[in-house]
Design a protein around this motif. Structure first.
Motif, mmCIF file in Angstrom:
data_model
loop_
_atom_site.group_PDB
_atom_site.id
_atom_site.type_symbol
_atom_site.label_atom_id
_atom_site.label_comp_id
_atom_site.label_asym_id
_atom_site.label_seq_id
_atom_site.Cartn_x
_atom_site.Cartn_y
_atom_site.Cartn_z
ATOM 1 N N ARG A 99 0.839 -1.205 0.000
ATOM 2 C CA ARG A 99 0.000 0.000 0.000
ATOM 3 C C ARG A 99 0.872 1.251 0.000
ATOM 4 N NH1 ARG A 99 -4.917 -0.459 4.187
ATOM 5 N NH2 ARG A 99 -5.871 0.927 2.651
ATOM 6 N N LEU A 100 1.961 1.227 0.756
ATOM 7 C CA LEU A 100 2.872 2.365 0.740
ATOM 8 C C LEU A 100 3.499 2.548 -0.636
ATOM 9 C CD1 LEU A 100 4.649 1.889 4.196
ATOM 10 C CD2 LEU A 100 3.126 3.776 3.564
ATOM 11 N N GLY A 101 3.846 1.431 -1.288
ATOM 12 C CA GLY A 101 4.386 1.511 -2.638
ATOM 13 C C GLY A 101 3.382 2.082 -3.616
ATOM 14 N N ALA A 102 2.118 1.669 -3.496
ATOM 15 C CA ALA A 102 1.071 2.198 -4.369
ATOM 16 C C ALA A 102 0.847 3.678 -4.115
ATOM 17 C CB ALA A 102 -0.220 1.412 -4.159
ATOM 18 N N MET A 103 0.936 4.089 -2.858
ATOM 19 C CA MET A 103 0.755 5.505 -2.528
ATOM 20 C C MET A 103 1.860 6.371 -3.132
ATOM 21 S SD MET A 103 -0.572 5.504 1.433
ATOM 22 C CE MET A 103 -0.613 7.311 1.525
ATOM 23 N N PHE A 104 3.055 5.847 -3.240
ATOM 24 C CA PHE A 104 4.140 6.587 -3.883
ATOM 25 C C PHE A 104 3.754 6.924 -5.322
ATOM 26 C CE2 PHE A 104 7.917 6.485 -6.622
ATOM 27 C CZ PHE A 104 8.675 7.492 -6.051
ATOM 28 N N PRO A 111 7.499 -7.379 -1.078
ATOM 29 C CA PRO A 111 7.588 -8.422 -0.061
ATOM 30 C C PRO A 111 8.274 -7.996 1.225
ATOM 31 C CG PRO A 111 9.218 -8.798 -1.775
ATOM 32 C CD PRO A 111 8.380 -7.645 -2.237
ATOM 33 N N SER A 112 9.041 -6.901 1.177
ATOM 34 C CA SER A 112 9.771 -6.469 2.371
ATOM 35 C C SER A 112 10.019 -4.970 2.298
ATOM 36 C CB SER A 112 11.111 -7.202 2.489
ATOM 37 O OG SER A 112 11.983 -6.811 1.433
ATOM 38 N N LEU A 113 10.358 -4.383 3.441
ATOM 39 C CA LEU A 113 10.675 -2.959 3.472
ATOM 40 C C LEU A 113 11.910 -2.663 2.636
ATOM 41 C CD1 LEU A 113 10.131 -0.131 4.566
ATOM 42 C CD2 LEU A 113 11.488 -0.736 6.603
ATOM 43 N N MET A 114 12.887 -3.556 2.671
ATOM 44 C CA MET A 114 14.094 -3.347 1.874
ATOM 45 C C MET A 114 13.775 -3.382 0.388
ATOM 46 S SD MET A 114 17.234 -2.613 1.713
ATOM 47 C CE MET A 114 17.770 -2.766 3.408
ATOM 48 N N ALA A 115 12.907 -4.314 -0.032
ATOM 49 C CA ALA A 115 12.524 -4.386 -1.442
ATOM 50 C C ALA A 115 11.838 -3.100 -1.873
ATOM 51 C CB ALA A 115 11.614 -5.588 -1.672
ATOM 52 N N LEU A 116 10.941 -2.583 -1.027
ATOM 53 C CA LEU A 116 10.255 -1.335 -1.322
ATOM 54 C C LEU A 116 11.253 -0.185 -1.434
ATOM 55 C CD1 LEU A 116 7.736 0.509 -1.503
ATOM 56 C CD2 LEU A 116 7.687 0.521 1.000
ATOM 57 N N PHE A 117 12.165 -0.105 -0.489
ATOM 58 C CA PHE A 117 13.134 0.984 -0.470
ATOM 59 C C PHE A 117 14.034 0.938 -1.701
ATOM 60 C CE2 PHE A 117 17.243 2.796 0.917
ATOM 61 C CZ PHE A 117 16.825 4.078 1.247
ATOM 62 N N LEU A 118 14.554 -0.250 -2.027
ATOM 63 C CA LEU A 118 15.451 -0.375 -3.183
ATOM 64 C C LEU A 118 14.726 -0.079 -4.487
ATOM 65 C CD1 LEU A 118 17.516 -3.545 -2.200
ATOM 66 C CD2 LEU A 118 18.260 -1.152 -2.131
ATOM 67 N N HIS A 119 13.465 -0.482 -4.571
ATOM 68 C CA HIS A 119 12.660 -0.215 -5.753
ATOM 69 C C HIS A 119 12.520 1.292 -5.964
ATOM 70 C CE1 HIS A 119 8.723 -1.391 -8.085
ATOM 71 N NE2 HIS A 119 9.609 -0.768 -8.835
ATOM 72 N N GLU A 120 12.193 2.002 -4.900
ATOM 73 C CA GLU A 120 11.977 3.435 -5.021
ATOM 74 C C GLU A 120 13.286 4.207 -5.195
ATOM 75 O OE1 GLU A 120 9.368 4.831 -1.945
ATOM 76 O OE2 GLU A 120 7.740 3.500 -2.586
ATOM 77 N N VAL A 121 14.361 3.701 -4.613
ATOM 78 C CA VAL A 121 15.662 4.331 -4.841
ATOM 79 C C VAL A 121 16.064 4.192 -6.312
ATOM 80 C CG1 VAL A 121 18.135 4.137 -4.353
ATOM 81 C CG2 VAL A 121 16.502 4.185 -2.473
ATOM 82 N N ARG A 122 15.737 3.039 -6.923
ATOM 83 C CA ARG A 122 16.030 2.885 -8.361
ATOM 84 C C ARG A 122 15.277 3.945 -9.163
ATOM 85 N NH1 ARG A 122 13.458 -0.018 -12.443
ATOM 86 N NH2 ARG A 122 12.297 -1.355 -11.018
#
Length: 389
Positions: free
Chosen positions: A176-181, A258-269
Motif C-alpha cells: 500500500r505504501l508503494g502504491a501511494m508513492f 515483499p519487504s521494506l528493503m525491497a520497497l526501499f530499493l525499488h523506489e531508490v532505483r
C-alpha cells in the motif's frame, strides 16, 4: 537571524503549497480529459510484453491485454530463460484466447545491460504491425485500452504516446505504501508538464511508438544499455521532430512489495533514474515533499520566535492540501488505488528518506541485477556476459 529563519520558512511553505495547489488542479483537469477521451481507432497494433518470472497476479495482468475490445491486434510475450515460469502462464492464455493473435518468444540473446530491452529486441522479428505498444508485466488495463492508445496516432505528428499509471496494492501495508508513492507523488507531479503538452519522454506503463520512428533512431539496440529506456525512447522520438502524446488513460500498476528493503530499493532505483536524466528537475522536486518541509518550516518559525498560532497555522494548511491531493487522486482513479490517509505521514517520511538516498550512490537493484548508473542513464553490469548477435 530570526528574520532569516522566518523568510526561509515562508519560502519553503510557499513553494510546497504552490506545488500542492497546482498538482490538485492538474489532477482535476486530467479527470475531465479522461471523461472526454476518444476510444475508437482502426490502426492494427502489436503489443509487446517482456516477461521475467511468475509475478503476483501475472495471469490477470496479462489476460487484460489479450481480452481487448479492438479490431486487429497482436500480442507478443517474450522471456529469456526457457525454464521461466511465466511460459506456463502465457501458454494457458494462448489456449484461453484461440481467436486472438498471441505469440511467445523464448530467446536468450542479450544486447546490453537492460535485459528488458533485449527481450523487446528479440520480439521484433515477429511483430506484424506498425504501431507498437510496449507495457510492463505488472500493468493491468481495461478492454478499452487499445482503443484509447491507438486513437492518439490519428494525429500524424504523434510519433510516440504514453500513459500515466496508478498503483493498486497486491499485498499488505508495504504494498500500500508503494502504491501511494505512485498515486500521491508520481501521478500528480507527472501531470504538471504533461498537461502543458511538453512531454519529451514516455512512462514505462505504456510506450507506444510508430515502427518507423523507432527504426529512425536505431531501434531497441539504441536503448540496450540505458536504465531509463522509457525516458530515452520518448526523447529520441522528439529529437526527430515528432510529438510524444499523453494518452487520456490511466493504467493500473499492481504493486507487490515483499519487504521494506525491497520497497526501499525499488523506489531508490526510480529516484536515481530520475535524478540521472533530470538532475535539476529532481532537485527542484524537493518541494513535493510537502509534509516534512512543513514540519521543518514550523521549526524555523519557532526559532524566529513567532507566536504559536503563526507557527502551526502553515503546517495545518499544508496538511489540508496534502490530504486534498490524496482524496482528489483517489477519486480520479476510481478507487483503483490505495485510499489510506492515515498512512500519509509514514509515506511522506519514507519519500524523504528515498530522496536523500538517491544522492548517495550510483547503483540500482533491478530484479537480480545490481547495476551502476553512469551519465545519461547508461548502465554497467560487470557480471553480465553480453552476447552479440
Amino acid at each position: 537571524m530570526p528574520n532569516a529563519y522566518a523568510m526561509l520558512g515562508l519560502m519553503v511553505v510557499a513553494c510546497s503549497g504552490a506545488y500542492l495547489t497546482v498538482a490538485i488542479a492538474s489532477v482535476v483537469r486530467f479527470r475531465r480529459r479522461l471523461d472526454a477521451a476518444p476510444r475508437r481507432a482502426d490502426l492494427p497494433v502489436t503489443v509487446l510484453k517482456p516477461l521475467c518470472g511468475a509475478e503476483v497476479d501475472l495471469e490477470r495482468n496479462l489476460r487484460s491485454f489479450c481480452d481487448q475490445d479492438y479490431g486487429t491486434y497482436q500480442v507478443i510475450f517474450a522471456v529469456r530463460d526457457p525454464h521461466d515460469p511465466a511460459i506456463a502462464v502465457v501458454e494457458a492464455l494462448i489456449a484461453a484466447f484461440p481467436d486472438t493473435d498471441i505469440a511467445l518468444v523464448v530467446d536468450e540473446r542479450v544486447y546490453g545491460a537492460n535485459l528488458k530491452i533485449s527481450n523487446l529486441a528479440n520480439m521484433m522479428p515477429q511483430a506484424k504491425h506498425d504501431i507498437l505498444v510496449i507495457s510492463d508485466s505488472d500493468m493491468r488495463v481495461g478492454r478499452d485500452y487499445l482503443q484509447t492508445v491507438a486513437a492518439t496516432f490519428a494525429d500524424p505528428r504523434v510519433g510516440a504516446a504514453t500513459c500515466l499509471y496508478s498503483g493498486s496494492a497486491g499485498g499488505g501495508m508495504l504494498s500500500r505504501l508503494g502504491a501511494m508513492f505512485i498515486n500521491d507523488w508520481f501521478l500528480p507531479s507527472a501531470l504538471i508538464p504533461a498537461l502543458r503538452d511538453e512531454l519529451t519522454f514516455c512512462f514505462g506503463a505504456t510506450m507506444a511508438v510508430r515502427r518507423d520512428a523507432l527504426e529512425a533512431f536505431g531501434g531497441f539496440a539504441a536503448l540496450a544499455d540505458v536504465l531509463a529506456d522509457d525516458y530515452m525512447l520518448g526523447n529520441l522520438v522528439t529529437q526527430q521532430g515528432s510529438k510524444v502524446a499523453l494518452v487520456p488513460y490511466v493504467v493500473d500498476n499492481v504493486v507487490f512489495e515483499p519487504s521494506l528493503m525491497a520497497l526501499f530499493l525499488h523506489e531508490v532505483r526510480w529516484a536515481r533514474t530520475i535524478r540521472n536524466v533530470k538532475p535539476m528537475g529532481y532537485a527542484l522536486a524537493t518541494v513535493t515533499d510537502a509534509l516534512p518541509l512543513a514540519v521543518a518550516a514550523a521549526g524555523l518559525f519557532h526559532l524566529a520566535a513567532w507566536p504559536a498560532w503563526a507557527v502551526w497555522s502553515p503546517l495545518a494548511a499544508m496538511i489540508v492540501l496534502r490530504l486534498a491531493l490524496h482524496l482528489v487522486v483517489h477519486d480520479t482513479i476510481k478507487g483503483r488505488g490505495t485510499f489510506a490517509p492515515w498512512l500519509i505521514p509514514l509515506r511522506d517520511l519514507l519519500s524523504l528518506c528515498v530522496r536523500i538516498a538517491a544522492y548517495f550512490g550510483t547503483t540500482v537493484h533491478w530484479r537480480d541485477q545490481v547495476l551502476t548508473v553512469r551519465d545519461n542513464s547508461y548502465l554497467e553490469d560487470a557480471s553480465l556476459a553480453k552476447v552479440k548477435s
